[in-house]
Design a protein around this motif. Structure first.
Motif, short mmCIF file in Angstrom:
data_model
loop_
_atom_site.label_atom_id
_atom_site.label_comp_id
_atom_site.label_asym_id
_atom_site.label_seq_id
_atom_site.Cartn_x
_atom_site.Cartn_y
_atom_site.Cartn_z
N THR A 157 0.86 -1.19 0.00
CA THR A 157 0.00 0.00 0.00
C THR A 157 0.89 1.24 0.00
O THR A 157 2.00 1.21 0.53
CB THR A 157 -0.93 0.03 1.23
N GLU A 158 0.41 2.30 -0.58
CA GLU A 158 1.19 3.53 -0.70
C GLU A 158 0.24 4.72 -0.63
O GLU A 158 -0.82 4.72 -1.27
CB GLU A 158 1.96 3.52 -2.02
N THR A 159 0.61 5.71 0.17
CA THR A 159 -0.19 6.92 0.29
C THR A 159 0.44 8.02 -0.55
O THR A 159 1.62 8.36 -0.37
CB THR A 159 -0.29 7.38 1.76
N VAL A 160 -0.34 8.55 -1.49
CA VAL A 160 0.15 9.60 -2.38
C VAL A 160 -0.75 10.81 -2.25
O VAL A 160 -1.89 10.72 -1.79
CB VAL A 160 0.20 9.12 -3.85
N SER A 161 -0.25 11.95 -2.64
CA SER A 161 -1.03 13.19 -2.60
C SER A 161 -1.64 13.44 -3.97
O SER A 161 -0.96 13.36 -4.99
CB SER A 161 -0.14 14.37 -2.20
N THR A 171 -5.32 16.15 -1.46
CA THR A 171 -5.93 15.14 -0.60
C THR A 171 -5.09 13.87 -0.62
O THR A 171 -4.79 13.35 -1.71
CB THR A 171 -7.35 14.82 -1.09
N PRO A 172 -4.68 13.34 0.54
CA PRO A 172 -3.95 12.06 0.56
C PRO A 172 -4.83 10.93 0.04
O PRO A 172 -6.02 10.85 0.34
CB PRO A 172 -3.61 11.87 2.05
N LYS A 173 -4.21 10.06 -0.74
CA LYS A 173 -4.94 8.94 -1.32
C LYS A 173 -4.12 7.67 -1.15
O LYS A 173 -2.92 7.66 -1.47
CB LYS A 173 -5.20 9.20 -2.81
N THR A 174 -4.75 6.60 -0.64
CA THR A 174 -4.07 5.33 -0.43
C THR A 174 -4.29 4.42 -1.64
O THR A 174 -5.42 4.18 -2.04
CB THR A 174 -4.58 4.63 0.84
#
Length: 497
Positions: A157-161, A171-174
């Protein structure tokens, strides 16, 4: 009188007496869950025991070198034990997967077999049975792998803006990725390929023997198939370990590094030769890398300067064993053999401890020595292959100028070592070669595929796993000897009613 009339099959089922109280259709499910639970829990319990023994020794010895230093708090042995035992009960882990796969395939097969008997058609009873087995296993394999894939993992999993439509708010998006079960899917694929190829080859052999057309070349091919598969697989794995370590699992990387016992600066220097950051005959600012080794090993500093030393002397590769490539190879073998014996000998003696005898002790010692010789030769062949390309053979074929040296150290020397190391499998017991070849083949294939890939492509992996598992399970029930090695014996034991 009653006991004498008892079926022999029941008497032969000694190791399975514990599950006699379970209804026959549910026995494969129970056995699979027990085996999966043991495979998850037992290694962790063994590690916990070793940690406790090490901690006890350190405390008795005054705390070792870290005595008096502030150490992070450790959980107690009881808490660790409870956590390990609970881990195996997680419904999204390997034990539940094994139960869903095996139990689902056997129970669905009973249902499908009844349905197939009611469907009119020209299929024979045996063909209907195979079809019901294949479909049942395919369905169970698909659903059980989905169960494993449903568990979230931080590594996938990776959280990107991401900007909103107006571009004002971020908005952060996983994002979730697939690939967590890739090794398992490749393992199933390699096993299915081995089953199909083995069956086709066996039919060819029977046909040609009947016609007296079987040749010595075909005999040699049969004997060298497993060693060749092992050698090619190891070449891919070692190449990835040297140049693309991210393609290998972290634990696998760590184990290879421990066995290789090589200075990281030397690896980095050869990596820079491949990327052409380091070029012989030019000052590209790379001299401090190997010159650090020169100071440590008390070599002349000019050995570490690629503008002066064309190439680095092979003594740098030997890391303190002197200039002779042959002496370095012998030294590597002796050290690797000793390191391997510390691993293999306790395991072999542990198997003898249950019913000790002189014959079994002798066999354990010889088995450990043979396996240690194989691993020692594996490491030795890799290093000597590098030396052959850099010093003994390569310069006489490609030349000794700076350009030729750049090509040799830019990949040819490492490639030669990668090609050579896997042939040490010929020192191993012939009975173990097939298991070892089928063990490394999935890991080699994994180096050619991305470890993480988009989630919307996951159905492809699931399809490959389900179809491959269906082939293997159907073959085990029809012809158990065709699934080779330890896996064939385990599946035959688990799947029988």
């Amino acid at each position: 009188m009653t006991s004498s009339l008892q079926p022999r099959s029941a008497a032969r089922r000694g190791p399975q007496k514990w599950d006699r109280s379970v209804p026959p259709p549910l026995r494969p499910l129970v056995r699979a869950y027990a085996l999966g639970y043991a495979s998850v829990v037992v290694p962790r319990l063994f590690t916990l025991v070793l940690q406790q023994v090490t901690t006890t020794r350190k405390s008795r010895g005054g705390g070792g070198p870290d005595n008096g230093a502030l150490q992070p708090p450790r959980e107690s042995a009881v808490v660790s034990l409870q956590r390990i035992l609970r881990t195996g009960l997680d419904p999204q882990r390997f034990p539940a997967f094994c139960a869903a796969l095996v139990g689902g395939s056997t129970l669905l097969e009973i249902l499908l077999r009844r349905l197939c008997t009611r469907i009119p058609g020209s299929l024979s009873v045996a063909a209907r049975k195979r079809l019901s087995q294949w479909l049942a296993t395919f369905t169970a394999a698909w659903l059980s792998l989905k169960l494993l894939q449903s568990k979230a993992s931080r590594g996938f999993t990776e959280t990107v803006s991401a900007e909103n439509g107006d571009g004002s708010i971020i908005t952060p998006k996983t994002i979730s990725y697939a690939g967590r079960t890739l090794d398992l899917s490749l393992f199933a694929f390699c096993r299915a390929f081995d089953v199909i190829a083995g069956e086709l080859w066996a039919q060819r052999r029977t046909r040609r023997l009947a016609n007296q057309q079987w040749t010595n070349f075909e005999t040699a091919f049969s004997r060298l198939a497993d060693p060749s598969m092992f050698a090619v697989s190891c070449a891919l794995i070692m190449w990835s370990w040297f140049y693309y370590p991210s393609r290998l699992p972290q634990a696998y990387n760590k184990w290879i590094s421990s066995a290789a016992s090589v200075d990281k600066r030397l690896i980095e220097a050869l990596q820079r030769c491949r990327t052409k950051e380091l070029r012989y005959g030019e000052d590209t600012g790379q001299a401090p890398l190997i010159q650090g080794m020169c100071r440590e090993y008390k070599w002349p500093l000019q050995w570490g300067d690629p503008a002066v030393a064309i190439p680095f002397p092979c003594e740098v590769v030997h890391m303190g064993c002197g200039p002779s490539c042959e002496y370095h190879a012998l030294s590597r073998f002796c050290r690797s053999f000793q390191w391997s014996m510390f691993t293999y000998l306790p395991l072999n003696l542990l198997l003898v401890a249950r019913k000790p005898s002189f014959r079994k002790l002798k066999h354990a010692l010889l088995s450990a020595a043979r396996s240690s010789a194989f691993l020692g030769a594996f490491i030795t062949f890799f290093y000597y292959g590098v030396c052959l390309a850099r010093t003994r053979i390569g310069p006489h074929i490609l030349g000794k100028d700076a350009e030729a040296r750049n090509r040799i150290d830019g990949g040819l020397c490492v490639g030669t070592g990668c090609f050579a190391c896997g042939w040490s499998i010929l020192l191993e017991n012939p009975g173990r070669r097939k298991d070892m070849a089928l063990f490394v083949a999935p890991r080699a294939l994994a180096t050619l595929l991305p470890r993480r890939y988009p989630l919307d492509k996951q159905w492809r992996e699931t399809l490959v796993f389900a179809a491959s598992t269906a082939v293997v399970f159907t073959c085990v029930l029809e012809n158990p000897t065709r699934v080779r090695g330890v896996l064939g014996g385990v599946l035959n034991t688990v799947l029988q009613p």
